[in-house]
Enzyme design. Structure first.
Site, PDB file in Angstrom:
ATOM      1  N   ARG A 224       0.867  -1.173   0.000  1.00 34.58           N
ATOM      2  CA  ARG A 224       0.000   0.000   0.000  1.00 34.58           C
ATOM      3  C   ARG A 224       0.906   1.226   0.000  1.00 34.58           C
ATOM      4  O   ARG A 224       1.958   1.222   0.653  1.00 34.58           O
ATOM      5  CB  ARG A 224      -0.910  -0.007   1.225  1.00 34.58           C
ATOM      6  CG  ARG A 224      -1.913  -1.161   1.213  1.00 34.58           C
ATOM      7  CD  ARG A 224      -2.790  -1.166   2.457  1.00 34.58           C
ATOM      8  NE  ARG A 224      -3.724  -2.285   2.413  1.00 34.58           N
ATOM      9  CZ  ARG A 224      -3.484  -3.497   2.891  1.00 34.58           C
ATOM     10  NH1 ARG A 224      -2.309  -3.753   3.461  1.00 34.58           N
ATOM     11  NH2 ARG A 224      -4.389  -4.461   2.800  1.00 34.58           N
TER      12      ARG A 224
ATOM     13  N   LYS B  84      -2.659  -1.889   7.441  1.00 35.56           N
ATOM     14  CA  LYS B  84      -4.095  -1.636   7.488  1.00 35.56           C
ATOM     15  C   LYS B  84      -4.797  -2.592   8.426  1.00 35.56           C
ATOM     16  O   LYS B  84      -5.706  -2.206   9.169  1.00 35.56           O
ATOM     17  CB  LYS B  84      -4.682  -1.752   6.078  1.00 35.56           C
ATOM     18  CG  LYS B  84      -6.172  -1.490   5.995  1.00 35.56           C
ATOM     19  CD  LYS B  84      -6.667  -1.594   4.572  1.00 35.56           C
ATOM     20  CE  LYS B  84      -8.160  -1.347   4.484  1.00 35.56           C
ATOM     21  NZ  LYS B  84      -8.658  -1.438   3.088  1.00 35.56           N
TER      22      LYS B  84
ATOM     23  N   HIS C  29      -1.788   3.260  -5.873  1.00 38.10           N
ATOM     24  CA  HIS C  29      -2.424   2.097  -5.268  1.00 38.10           C
ATOM     25  C   HIS C  29      -2.746   1.036  -6.310  1.00 38.10           C
ATOM     26  O   HIS C  29      -2.856  -0.155  -5.994  1.00 38.10           O
ATOM     27  CB  HIS C  29      -3.707   2.523  -4.542  1.00 38.10           C
ATOM     28  CG  HIS C  29      -4.174   1.534  -3.524  1.00 38.10           C
ATOM     29  ND1 HIS C  29      -4.831   0.375  -3.857  1.00 38.10           N
ATOM     30  CD2 HIS C  29      -4.083   1.531  -2.165  1.00 38.10           C
ATOM     31  CE1 HIS C  29      -5.124  -0.299  -2.758  1.00 38.10           C
ATOM     32  NE2 HIS C  29      -4.689   0.371  -1.715  1.00 38.10           N
TER      33      HIS C  29
ATOM     34  N   ARG D 181      -1.077  -2.544  -6.886  1.00 36.22           N
ATOM     35  CA  ARG D 181      -1.527  -3.742  -6.174  1.00 36.22           C
ATOM     36  C   ARG D 181      -2.484  -4.550  -7.043  1.00 36.22           C
ATOM     37  O   ARG D 181      -2.390  -5.780  -7.120  1.00 36.22           O
ATOM     38  CB  ARG D 181      -2.192  -3.342  -4.857  1.00 36.22           C
ATOM     39  CG  ARG D 181      -1.201  -2.773  -3.849  1.00 36.22           C
ATOM     40  CD  ARG D 181      -1.886  -2.212  -2.627  1.00 36.22           C
ATOM     41  NE  ARG D 181      -2.670  -3.189  -1.893  1.00 36.22           N
ATOM     42  CZ  ARG D 181      -2.174  -4.124  -1.104  1.00 36.22           C
ATOM     43  NH1 ARG D 181      -0.852  -4.242  -0.953  1.00 36.22           N
ATOM     44  NH2 ARG D 181      -2.961  -4.962  -0.450  1.00 36.22           N
TER      45      ARG D 181
ATOM     46  N   HIS E 124      -3.780  -9.331   2.428  1.00 34.74           N
ATOM     47  CA  HIS E 124      -5.235  -9.347   2.535  1.00 34.74           C
ATOM     48  C   HIS E 124      -5.649 -10.317   3.632  1.00 34.74           C
ATOM     49  O   HIS E 124      -4.972 -11.310   3.886  1.00 34.74           O
ATOM     50  CB  HIS E 124      -5.877  -9.781   1.214  1.00 34.74           C
ATOM     51  CG  HIS E 124      -5.839  -8.703   0.173  1.00 34.74           C
ATOM     52  ND1 HIS E 124      -6.063  -8.942  -1.163  1.00 34.74           N
ATOM     53  CD2 HIS E 124      -5.607  -7.357   0.280  1.00 34.74           C
ATOM     54  CE1 HIS E 124      -5.964  -7.809  -1.835  1.00 34.74           C
ATOM     55  NE2 HIS E 124      -5.686  -6.846  -0.991  1.00 34.74           N
TER      56      HIS E 124
ATOM     57  N   TYR F  30      -8.382 -21.442   8.910  1.00 34.54           N
ATOM     58  CA  TYR F  30      -7.510 -22.472   8.327  1.00 34.54           C
ATOM     59  C   TYR F  30      -6.460 -21.893   7.377  1.00 34.54           C
ATOM     60  O   TYR F  30      -5.518 -22.572   6.999  1.00 34.54           O
ATOM     61  CB  TYR F  30      -8.362 -23.497   7.575  1.00 34.54           C
ATOM     62  CG  TYR F  30      -9.208 -24.340   8.494  1.00 34.54           C
ATOM     63  CD1 TYR F  30      -8.672 -25.448   9.145  1.00 34.54           C
ATOM     64  CD2 TYR F  30     -10.531 -24.009   8.735  1.00 34.54           C
ATOM     65  CE1 TYR F  30      -9.449 -26.221  10.013  1.00 34.54           C
ATOM     66  CE2 TYR F  30     -11.316 -24.768   9.598  1.00 34.54           C
ATOM     67  CZ  TYR F  30     -10.771 -25.866  10.224  1.00 34.54           C
ATOM     68  OH  TYR F  30     -11.539 -26.611  11.078  1.00 34.54           O
TER      69      TYR F  30
END
Length: 436
Positions: free
Chosen positions: A238, A265, A328, A331, A355, A365
């Site tokens: 970012r 973030k 940005h 990404r 993420h 998991y």
């Protein structure tokens, strides 16, 4: 005998507490330390009680008498003055504003980013004029909706949506601290105009990406800005994570960039494998960044990083509009092309993008770091970018010397760079428009 201002002013401390009576239970207590305090002695429910009214001369004799008379009126109505004061104090502590301020303090203690705190306070400021000084138990959905509409009517649909979410967080905090019973924002789901989500512009066509990379390499602005754009392409963090990066976060022996959780973030520490190309850019950058702690210090202050807009402004200077490319957007570029190539596990790509899985069960998991695969993937990505940058690069003769086409400027034409060690020559042909 009743007190007078002269008696109060001339009251002097003694070896023990001195009590001067004014009548009706009002007393001026002269402490051995010299402080003078107003006290009201009264009986309620068959018990002797004492009410503090403040200190003299901050509270004058007249004001103390007025407070005594107010307390007497409460007693006539069967109300304990001390209990009434506690209720009024609790009421002040239960206003939306006071609870919201407590909530913001909680976020600060949790280490939330300054930018997050500022955003929360900004959104709460829209709510205060409507119901900031009301008790949270008195605030209903209609009252909150009125405040949200005042933002929505200005076309700020996303701000109104975030404001509702922030107000809801304050109410849930109030419930957790036993100062509220319900969250009225729940009833407002679906009541606001849904914002139109416009994804940030990104270059996802490989051929066009090669042109963008050549344009970055030819950027004639600040060398540190050019290096930042190169690292955005190579590492796709970012923008804020890169802007504020410090040299102490980089381990060049292990080729790892460790971003602390405070700048992430999702408030989780994140590691980025460094390709040989990224290390090369960083090594060159260190020689020109000023020798401070930051990779990208501001030109105005070495203790502060470059601004939010620096990288996007550089892209505009290169001729890319905001609908074509953004900082940005690197990404989305990496996410699209890494997934489309089919060489890497989607979870490795998502983990490198830092993420968080939205599905609670799957998130439980999906805790693997996929580190070894990410190390290979980041080197492959850097090599792939090198290939795109050099692919389709034209070589022509300019003034008897060879030059290669770095990029086709989106608006101003062609940008050339000498292949030999001579001064760079730039030729812009405004009437030539060619897809890159």
């Amino acid at each position: 005998m009743a007190l007078s201002d002269v008696k109060c002013r001339n009251a002097r401390p003694a070896s023990k507490l001195v009590k001067l009576s004014d009548g009706g239970g009002l007393q001026l207590w002269v402490q051995t330390t010299g402080s003078r305090l107003w006290r009201l002695a009264y009986r309620f429910g068959g018990k002797q009680k004492l009410l503090a009214l403040g200190s003299y001369p901050l509270i004058s004799l007249a004001e103390a008498r007025e407070a005594r008379d107010t307390a007497k009126r409460l007693l006539l109505r069967g109300i304990d003055p001390a209990q009434e004061r506690k209720s009024q104090k609790a009421s002040a502590e239960d206003t939306f504003r006071s609870i919201a301020e407590d909530y913001v303090d909680k976020l600060k203690k949790e280490g939330r980013a300054d930018r997050t705190i500022t955003k929360v306070k900004w959104l709460l400021d829209f709510a205060y004029p409507t119901f900031g000084d009301k008790s949270v138990r008195e605030i209903d959905p209609a009252t909150i909706l009125a405040a949200l509409r005042s933002v929505e009517v200005r076309g700020r649909y996303e701000s109104a949506r975030r404001m509702r979410s922030t107000i809801g967080s304050v109410f849930r905090y109030a419930i957790a601290t036993a100062r509220a019973d319900v969250d009225p924002t729940i009833a407002l789901r679906g009541a606001l105009v849904g914002p139109t989500v416009t994804p940030r512009a990104a270059v996802t066509d490989p051929k066009a990406l090669g042109g963008l990379l050549r344009a970055i390499n030819a950027f004639d602005g600040q060398p540190t800005t050019r290096a930042a754009l190169k690292l955005m392409a190579l590492l796709f963090p970012r923008p804020g994570e890169l802007r504020a990066a410090g040299w102490d976060e980089f381990d060049f022996e292990s080729s790892v960039w460790s971003i602390p959780e405070g700048r992430m973030k999702m408030r989780r520490p994140h590691r980025v494998p460094l390709s040989t190309q990224a290390v090369s850019v960083l090594t060159s950058l260190r020689e020109i960044s000023g020798g401070g702690s930051l990779l990208f210090p501001s030109v105005r202050s070495g203790s502060r990083p470059i601004s939010d807009n620096t990288l996007n402004a550089a892209l505009r200077r290169m001729g890319y509009g905001k609908e074509e490319a953004t900082a940005h957007g690197f990404r989305a570029t990496a996410s699209t092309l890494l997934n489309e190539c089919g060489k890497w596990h989607p979870d490795a790509v998502e983990r490198q993008l830092a993420h968080i899985e939205n599905n609670d069960v799957r998130r439980a998991y999906a805790r693997a770091e996929h580190w070894e695969e990410r190390v290979r993937m980041m080197q492959w990505w850097a090599d792939y970018l090198d290939e795109l940058e050099s692919k389709n690069s034209l070589v022509v003769s300019i003034g008897g010397r060879e030059a290669s086409l770095l990029s086709i400027h989106p608006r101003e034409g062609l940008v050339w760079k000498p292949t030999a060690t001579v001064r760079q020559t730039t030729r812009r042909t405004s009437n030539l428009r060619k897809s890159h």
